[in-house]
Design an enzyme around this catalytic site. Structure first.
Site, PDB file in Angstrom:
ATOM      1  N   CYS A 164      -6.416  -6.317  -7.545  1.00 54.42           N
ATOM      2  CA  CYS A 164      -7.648  -7.153  -7.336  1.00 54.42           C
ATOM      3  C   CYS A 164      -8.255  -7.250  -6.051  1.00 54.42           C
ATOM      4  O   CYS A 164      -9.288  -7.796  -6.072  1.00 54.42           O
ATOM      5  CB  CYS A 164      -7.649  -8.134  -8.257  1.00 54.42           C
ATOM      6  SG  CYS A 164      -6.824  -7.837 -10.083  1.00 54.42           S
ATOM      7  N   HIS A 304     -11.007 -16.339  -4.347  1.00 52.73           N
ATOM      8  CA  HIS A 304     -10.428 -15.182  -5.336  1.00 52.73           C
ATOM      9  C   HIS A 304     -10.771 -15.854  -6.897  1.00 52.73           C
ATOM     10  O   HIS A 304     -10.980 -15.392  -7.614  1.00 52.73           O
ATOM     11  CB  HIS A 304      -9.054 -14.836  -5.142  1.00 52.73           C
ATOM     12  CG  HIS A 304      -8.417 -13.565  -5.979  1.00 52.73           C
ATOM     13  ND1 HIS A 304      -9.420 -12.457  -6.068  1.00 52.73           N
ATOM     14  CD2 HIS A 304      -7.450 -13.570  -6.822  1.00 52.73           C
ATOM     15  CE1 HIS A 304      -8.682 -11.758  -7.191  1.00 52.73           C
ATOM     16  NE2 HIS A 304      -7.502 -12.235  -7.489  1.00 52.73           N
ATOM     17  N   GLU A 315      -4.007 -20.612  -4.585  1.00 53.79           N
ATOM     18  CA  GLU A 315      -5.221 -20.319  -3.558  1.00 53.79           C
ATOM     19  C   GLU A 315      -5.495 -21.704  -2.979  1.00 53.79           C
ATOM     20  O   GLU A 315      -5.811 -22.109  -1.945  1.00 53.79           O
ATOM     21  CB  GLU A 315      -6.070 -19.907  -4.291  1.00 53.79           C
ATOM     22  CG  GLU A 315      -7.313 -19.412  -3.118  1.00 53.79           C
ATOM     23  CD  GLU A 315      -8.346 -18.331  -3.817  1.00 53.79           C
ATOM     24  OE1 GLU A 315      -9.146 -18.001  -2.982  1.00 53.79           O
ATOM     25  OE2 GLU A 315      -8.336 -18.155  -5.182  1.00 53.79           O
ATOM     26  N   LYS A 334     -16.145 -15.792 -10.371  1.00 57.63           N
ATOM     27  CA  LYS A 334     -15.411 -15.492 -11.889  1.00 57.63           C
ATOM     28  C   LYS A 334     -15.695 -16.160 -12.857  1.00 57.63           C
ATOM     29  O   LYS A 334     -15.416 -16.006 -14.093  1.00 57.63           O
ATOM     30  CB  LYS A 334     -14.049 -15.121 -11.563  1.00 57.63           C
ATOM     31  CG  LYS A 334     -13.711 -13.925 -10.626  1.00 57.63           C
ATOM     32  CD  LYS A 334     -12.146 -13.723 -10.462  1.00 57.63           C
ATOM     33  CE  LYS A 334     -11.937 -12.718  -9.457  1.00 57.63           C
ATOM     34  NZ  LYS A 334     -12.451 -13.154  -7.998  1.00 57.63           N
ATOM     35  N   HIS A 339     -13.489 -11.440 -14.430  1.00 59.23           N
ATOM     36  CA  HIS A 339     -12.660 -10.797 -13.214  1.00 59.23           C
ATOM     37  C   HIS A 339     -12.861  -9.142 -13.410  1.00 59.23           C
ATOM     38  O   HIS A 339     -12.483  -8.460 -14.382  1.00 59.23           O
ATOM     39  CB  HIS A 339     -11.088 -11.021 -13.451  1.00 59.23           C
ATOM     40  CG  HIS A 339     -10.244 -10.570 -12.319  1.00 59.23           C
ATOM     41  ND1 HIS A 339     -10.827 -10.072 -11.283  1.00 59.23           N
ATOM     42  CD2 HIS A 339      -9.015 -11.126 -11.918  1.00 59.23           C
ATOM     43  CE1 HIS A 339      -9.985  -9.986 -10.259  1.00 59.23           C
ATOM     44  NE2 HIS A 339      -8.717 -10.605 -10.818  1.00 59.23           N
ATOM     45  N   PHE A 398      -2.084  -7.945  -7.858  1.00 63.20           N
ATOM     46  CA  PHE A 398      -0.677  -7.762  -8.235  1.00 63.20           C
ATOM     47  C   PHE A 398       0.012  -6.927  -6.985  1.00 63.20           C
ATOM     48  O   PHE A 398      -0.411  -6.232  -6.253  1.00 63.20           O
ATOM     49  CB  PHE A 398      -0.678  -6.893  -9.657  1.00 63.20           C
ATOM     50  CG  PHE A 398      -0.782  -7.661 -10.791  1.00 63.20           C
ATOM     51  CD1 PHE A 398      -1.126  -8.969 -10.922  1.00 63.20           C
ATOM     52  CD2 PHE A 398      -1.231  -6.933 -11.925  1.00 63.20           C
ATOM     53  CE1 PHE A 398      -1.396  -9.686 -12.073  1.00 63.20           C
ATOM     54  CE2 PHE A 398      -1.600  -7.802 -13.133  1.00 63.20           C
ATOM     55  CZ  PHE A 398      -1.464  -8.985 -13.131  1.00 63.20           C
TER      56      PHE A 398
END
Length: 410
Positions: A164, A304, A315, A334, A339, A398
């Site tokens: 991502c 993010h 985060e 988002k 996403h 990931f």
């Protein structure tokens, strides 16, 4: 700023998102501050049957039926966004020096629209029915190849894949190509189409998706105390980067500057982020060092902010650790558009440039109650006018892969 590393000029932006097709529709939709997820017929019958889809996207009408027959949707999305970005930069593909134009695009999953059909042919013994376009329509590198051919941008051409963070990694890599003198112009960003049955089923089994099926529009809730996972989405974000002297020489409108890029790995877990946020912290500090900037020059953070319990907590902890106080105003796109995986960092980057240009921060949709222990100033409910000279965008994926970009206002 005390010292400036190489600044890449942002001269064009193209967007295809669940908020709309095109730069202005996407901006207006994000500024509305509402969740755009809805029940998705593509995912009917699955435990999670909702997503964020690009409204009214017709690849055939936008690109031609013959072309869209042989390319998957993740490539279609990127091609539409790339054409808009080049037009927005007021570049003429018929007269530019193609070998000096790079294409660097990020992809995480690529979607795999046709794979179930072709696997069905294989399982049924119908090998002769398998399309010869199966591989070239779905290989991740083909998005860069197709955009390169479409625009006759025949310089360095590559695809990045850092989950991502892919879109942000692509933009940082493109900036490095400009810095190295390998090109004068870079068409860069990210694309993905995660609205596929296997994607929904696999993420569901990982317990990564929101289960708020009774309220899809309210399912993506970055930093909210009641968040329970992210929402699958699709889209593409493309920016045109140029060497500043090249852009100025041709009289280009400069929307902003990419000044810093930092990357790191958590080295912690294959899917879970380091709860301390150390890898993300190192990427953030690397981006600022690359730009010759300090924390006082960061006026906004495009987070993010996936709406997953672990990511948002990590985060938030990282931002508080880096700034040593409440960070500058934060937003996560988002909440509105879900996403977009490999496209997320690129869409975030494009919107951050527009935020600096317009001195306005789009809100985080669906944030009603900030989770306990998060010391964040999150923009919610409506856009916030804010004086900004510089902003960070965060992208994490990931494998513990992190990419952070620092932009300056023009």
């Amino acid at each position: 700023m005390r010292q400036r590393a190489f600044d890449a000029a942002v001269t064009g932006i193209g967007l295809v998102t669940p908020a709309g097709i095109g730069l202005e529709p996407s901006w207006d939709g994000l500024c509305a501050g509402v969740g755009l997820a809805a029940t998705d017929p593509v995912l009917a019958g699955l435990p999670v049957d909702f997503s964020c889809a690009v409204p009214g996207f017709d690849g055939g009408a936008l690109l031609g039926r013959r072309l869209t027959w042989r390319i998957d949707k993740f490539i279609q999305l990127a091609m539409v966004a790339a054409r808009e970005a080049v037009a927005d930069a007021r570049l003429d593909t018929a007269t530019w020096d193609g070998p000096r134009v790079a294409v660097v695009l990020g992809v995480a999953s690529n979607g795999g629209d046709r794979w179930p059909v072709e696997y069905g042919n294989l399982a049924g013994g119908r090998v002769e029915s398998i399309s010869p376009a199966t591989l070239p329509r779905s290989l991740p590198n083909m998005v860069a190849g197709e955009v390169s051919a479409d625009l006759q941008a025949v310089g360095p051409c590559l695809t990045t894949s850092t989950a991502c963070a892919s879109g942000a990694t692509a933009i940082g890599t493109a900036r490095d190509l400009l810095r190295a003198g390998a090109c004068d112009i870079a068409i860069t960003g990210g694309t993905d189409c995660a609205r596929v049955e296997m994607g929904s089923a696999a993420f569901y089994r990982m317990r990564a998706l929101s289960m708020r099926g009774q309220d899809p529009a309210g399912a993506s809730r970055p930093f909210d105390a009641d968040r329970d996972g992210f929402v699958l989405s699709e889209g593409a974000g493309i920016v045109v980067l140029e060497r500043p002297e090249y852009a100025r020489a041709r009289g280009a409108r400069i929307r902003g500057y990419l000044s810093g890029y930092g990357a790191s790995s958590d080295g912690y877990h294959h899917t879970r982020p380091d709860p301390t946020g150390d890898g993300a912290r190192r990427a953030t500090l690397a981006a600022l060092a690359d730009a010759g900037a300090d924390l006082s020059e960061v006026d906004h953070v495009n987070a993010h902010g996936t709406s997953t319990p672990l990511n948002d907590r990590s985060e938030a902890a990282m931002l508080s650790s880096v700034f040593g106080r409440t960070p500058p105003p934060v937003t996560s796109l988002k909440g509105a558009i879900g996403h977009t995986l490999g496209a997320a960092g690129a869409i975030d980057a494009a919107i951050t440039v527009l935020s600096l240009e317009r001195q306005l921060i789009p809100p985080t949709a669906n944030l009603d109650r900030l989770d306990e222990g998060m010391d964040l100033d999150v923009v919610t409910k409506k856009p916030r006018a804010h004086r900004m000279g510089g902003a960070l965008t965060n992208s994490f994926g990931f494998g513990g892969q992190n990419a952070v970009l620092f932009f300056r206002a023009a």
